[in-house]
Design an enzyme around this catalytic site. Structure first.
Site, PDB file in Angstrom:
ATOM      1  CD  GLU A 179       9.704   4.848   1.627  1.00  0.00           C
ATOM      2  OE1 GLU A 179       9.947   3.768   1.052  1.00  0.00           O
ATOM      3  OE2 GLU A 179       8.640   5.465   1.496  1.00  0.00           O
ATOM      4  CG  HIS A 228       0.118   2.239   7.355  1.00  0.00           C
ATOM      5  ND1 HIS A 228       0.013   0.922   7.050  1.00  0.00           N
ATOM      6  CD2 HIS A 228       0.554   2.841   6.228  1.00  0.00           C
ATOM      7  CE1 HIS A 228       0.363   0.719   5.791  1.00  0.00           C
ATOM      8  NE2 HIS A 228       0.694   1.863   5.270  1.00  0.00           N
TER       9      HIS A 228
END
Lengths: 403, 372
Positions: free
Chosen positions: B95, B164
């Site tokens: 990322e 998450h």
């Protein structure tokens, strides 16, 4: 309307996509190239181009190995998926390419016996080393490079002083590293995009190298290794052989160069640029040098390293005087030129500081503009409130902020 | 009855949850213009991306699995085939790497749409989002604008655990230089994503995984390729006069369910779908509170320094004398999201929590002990 580099990049991506299609078994199974049988030595034969898979998908991989089995029909083609290599070695094609098996444990050593060697052209006295290969520079370019190195040196001295006098808030000097700054730039053209950073090696360095290698981007990664990150020496920062060794780990061609040798830096970057453009690949250049200066105006490096070490690099190993000796040795420079240049540069810089100091500071409105493309209503409101408050309490606000 | 049904929604089996949502929604009053067809949020996002990529060749999509895999949640289905690998880029797993590349592309005049598989992973890239993207226009005195969109699912899904499930609305809405949007319906998804892509500033676009499969009616106007919603404007999803409930993303649906329950008990709740977290539509929120005199803020994320805290402060600053009751804040539990399904259910707001808070704001007595 798209920029020309975009067209180049997109055509490269198209070529890569086409290559991927061509290397798939559906396209040309009979042309499938087998990897040469093992073993692969640590000094590394690069894998054949057909194995460069980028982001491999399991489907394509399986297809290719069955094509491989077909292609070796006249040799042994064992059904267990193993491909026979040369001699007693067996190879197996895991995702990523074929590897040879070996019957004993071979731990790669944590360091090579010898460090990667360092390219240099000029010796410490500014004479070209016999047999050295380098990119020729014209008298004009040589003098320009030297003048810029001197300018940088003078500028650093003057601005460091200016900070100590409180005229600017902060400054970083490049003492001892002038050859890197100037010679690397001299090897590029005005259209090349340069993204300079003062960034000690962090996570996105690794991402960038990996990405560039995978995407085959024409990029030069220029790493200046000056031995220090503020007070942390390199041996407390990493245990690898500098930065150059990491290039190969990412599948990237790399070179280590003497960063205090302007000609070597120029030649290395010049060649790297050609390779990057002609071959469509990234190149890593590690320039070794020594940070003579303190890290910044907020640092006193005598606190963490010996003063005579700093002195040694500042004098004996100075890249500016070393390069000057070479330029003078060619008959292109003399002492009179030197004092004239240094005087002119000094005057120019002092005048620039005076002009800059007399310029008015930004007006109040600049506090609120350019946060977004258009000033949003809440910021307009805040500005209005601030102006009201300043009007009511002028004594509380500095006089140099132009309303 | 509806409360018990709503509680089961977070149990295993997304299909069950979907059917329940359909049933509940048909009873909740909504103000949509006369609808010709229905569209899922997934289809809305996909069509918006498709149309904007078609209209502007500088728009491109990058992220993990967006191309050959058709998108981790199939949002980019069909786009690689249609636009090719130049416009739909599968990235390596970094990322920090691909966000940096996206921002660099935006510096040079392209319009990237960077997908995070979830916004939890955006933390790997947050230095680029904030320091390389959000601040560049300001630091360059307007010379470097960054027309980039960062999008992906945000907040809790179902049973995906603490790392998450976090909501990042408050994190990104904190930063000057960013715009932060969060759609609820298919109309929101289409209109706001198009607006985000066309916007010259960096936009954080917070979707919700559980909403991707939800269907909403869409009018012909919404389906038109020129459709666009303004950034910074909230939508009154349901008008009311007794209490204002602000919400965004999935919680809008919960607020509407709560409003339906409340209406049967004589409390008329006004539900505001924020759509835009930064800039916040303070005018709409304050106008509503000045009308109802009571406010309940609703969000799924952690309570401290959350979106509700900012909304409350905005109302205190602008409409204090209009408040007839303290502002009620409903948020997720102040704990990392539990993995155990029963505890996870307890850690996110439920419809009954909203109903109780609205009643408290209206001074209606509610038993303090929660029902099991």
């Amino acid at each position: 309307m798209a920029a020309p580099w975009l067209a180049r990049a997109s055509s490269q991506l198209a070529r890569r996509a086409a290559r991927r299609l061509l290397s798939s078994p559906a396209a040309a199974p009979s042309q499938h190239r087998l990897c040469p049988p093992g073993p692969w030595l640590l000094s590394s034969v690069p894998p054949p181009a057909g194995d460069r898979r980028g982001f491999c998908s399991v489907r394509r991989f399986t297809g290719e190995s069955s094509a491989a089995a077909v292609a070796v029909a006249d040799e042994e083609a064992p059904e267990n998926g193993l491909v026979a290599g040369g001699g007693d070695q067996q190879a197996i094609d895991f995702p990523g390419g074929k590897v040879s098996f070996v019957a004993e444990m071979n731990f790669l050593p944590e360091s090579q016996r010898e460090r990667i060697n360092c390219y240099r052209v000029l010796d410490d006295d500014g004479r070209t080393i016999s047999g050295s290969i380098f990119q020729e520079v014209s008298k004009e370019l040589a003098i320009k490079m030297y003048s810029e190195m001197v300018t940088l040196q003078v500028m650093d001295t003057i601005f460091f002083e200016a900070q100590r006098q409180g005229r600017i808030s902060f400054y970083l000097t490049s003492h001892g590293e002038e050859a890197i700054n100037i010679a690397s730039a001299a090897a590029l053209t005005i259209d090349d995009i340069v993204l300079p950073q003062m960034k000690n090696v962090q996570g996105d360095f690794h991402a960038a190298l990996n990405f560039a290698a995978v995407m085959e981007a024409p990029v030069i990664f220029f790493c200046r290794n000056n031995g220090w990150a503020i007070s942390t020496p390199t041996n407390e920062q990493f245990r690898s052989d500098g930065a150059v060794i990491r290039g190969q780990a990412y599948g990237m061609r790399s070179i280590r160069v003497d960063g205090n040798d302007a000609l070597a830096v120029y030649s290395a970057v010049h060649t790297a640029r050609e390779m990057a453009i002609k071959e469509g690949r990234p190149i890593l250049v590690e320039a070794l040098t020594y940070r003579v200066s303190h890290h910044s105006t907020s640092d006193d490096s005598t606190k963490y390293r010996p003063v005579d070490e700093i002195e040694h690099w500042r004098t004996v190993r100075d890249p500016v005087s070393r390069y000057r000796k070479w330029v003078q040795g060619n008959g292109w420079w003399c002492d009179a030129d030197e004092s004239e240049l240094r005087n002119n540069v000094r005057q120019e810089l002092l005048k620039a500081i005076q002009v800059a100091e007399r310029m008015p500071k930004p007006p109040l409105s600049e506090l609120f503009t350019d946060v977004y493309d258009e000033v949003p209503s809440n910021l307009r409101e805040q500005e209005r409130l601030l102006r009201d408050t300043i009007k009511k309490h002028p004594a509380d606000y500095p006089a140099d902020v132009h309303i | 009855m509806l409360a018990a049904v709503a509680r089961r929604r977070l149990g295993p089996g997304g299909v069950m949850g979907q059917q329940l949502m359909q049933a509940l929604r048909s009873t909740a009053a909504r103000s949509y213009s006369a609808a010709a067809k229905e569209m899922t949020v997934r289809e809305a996002l996909n069509s918006a991306l498709d149309e904007e990529m078609s209209a502007d060749p500088s728009v491109f999509l990058m992220g993990e699995e967006v191309g050959e895999y058709q998108g981790a949640y199939k949002i980019s289905k069909g786009l690689l085939d249609k636009y090719g690998p130049d416009r739909v880029l599968d990235t390596p797993i970094t990322e920090a790497g691909f966000t940096g590349i996206g921002v660099g592309a935006a510096y040079q005049g392209l319009r990237p749409v960077v997908e995070f598989m979830t916004f939890n992973f955006s933390m790997q890239a947050i230095d680029h989002i904030i320091n390389s993207a959000a601040k560049s226009n300001y630091m360059s005195a307007g010379q470097i604008n960054v027309p980039i969109v960062f999008r992906g699912p945000n907040g809790a899904a179902a049973g995906v655990g603490a790392q998450h499930s976090q909501c990042y609305a408050a994190w990104y809405a904190h930063v000057p230089g960013l715009k932060v949007l969060s759609p609820y319906s298919a109309e929101d998804a289409r209109g706001l994503l198009k607006a985000a892509i066309r916007d010259p500033d960096p936009v954080v676009f917070l979707e919700n995984e559980l909403l991707y499969g939800e269907s909403f009616p869409v009018s012909a106007e919404v389906l038109d390729s020129s459709f666009c919603l303004p950034i910074g404007k909230a939508k009154i999803e349901r008008e009311g006069k007794d209490v204002t409930i602000t919400a965004f993303s999935k919680m809008v649906g919960y607020a509407l369910q709560a409003a339906e329950i409340l209406s049967k008990e004589g409390i008329s709740a006004e539900v505001i779908n924020l759509r835009s977290i930064r800039p916040l539509d303070r005018a709409a929120i304050n106008a509503s509170v000045r009308k109802t005199n009571r406010l309940v803020t609703l969000e799924e994320g952690f309570p401290q320094h959350g979106v509700g805290a900012e909304i409350c402060m905005s109302v205190v600053e602008d409409s204090f004398e209009y408040l007839d009751a303290p502002v009620e804040r409903i948020a997720g539990a102040d704990v990392p999201m539990p993995y155990a399904a029963n505890l996870e259910r307890m850690a996110v707001p439920q419809v009954e929590d909203i109903v109780r808070a609205a009643k408290r704001a209206c001074y209606r007595a509610v038993p303090m002990a929660a029902t099991a």
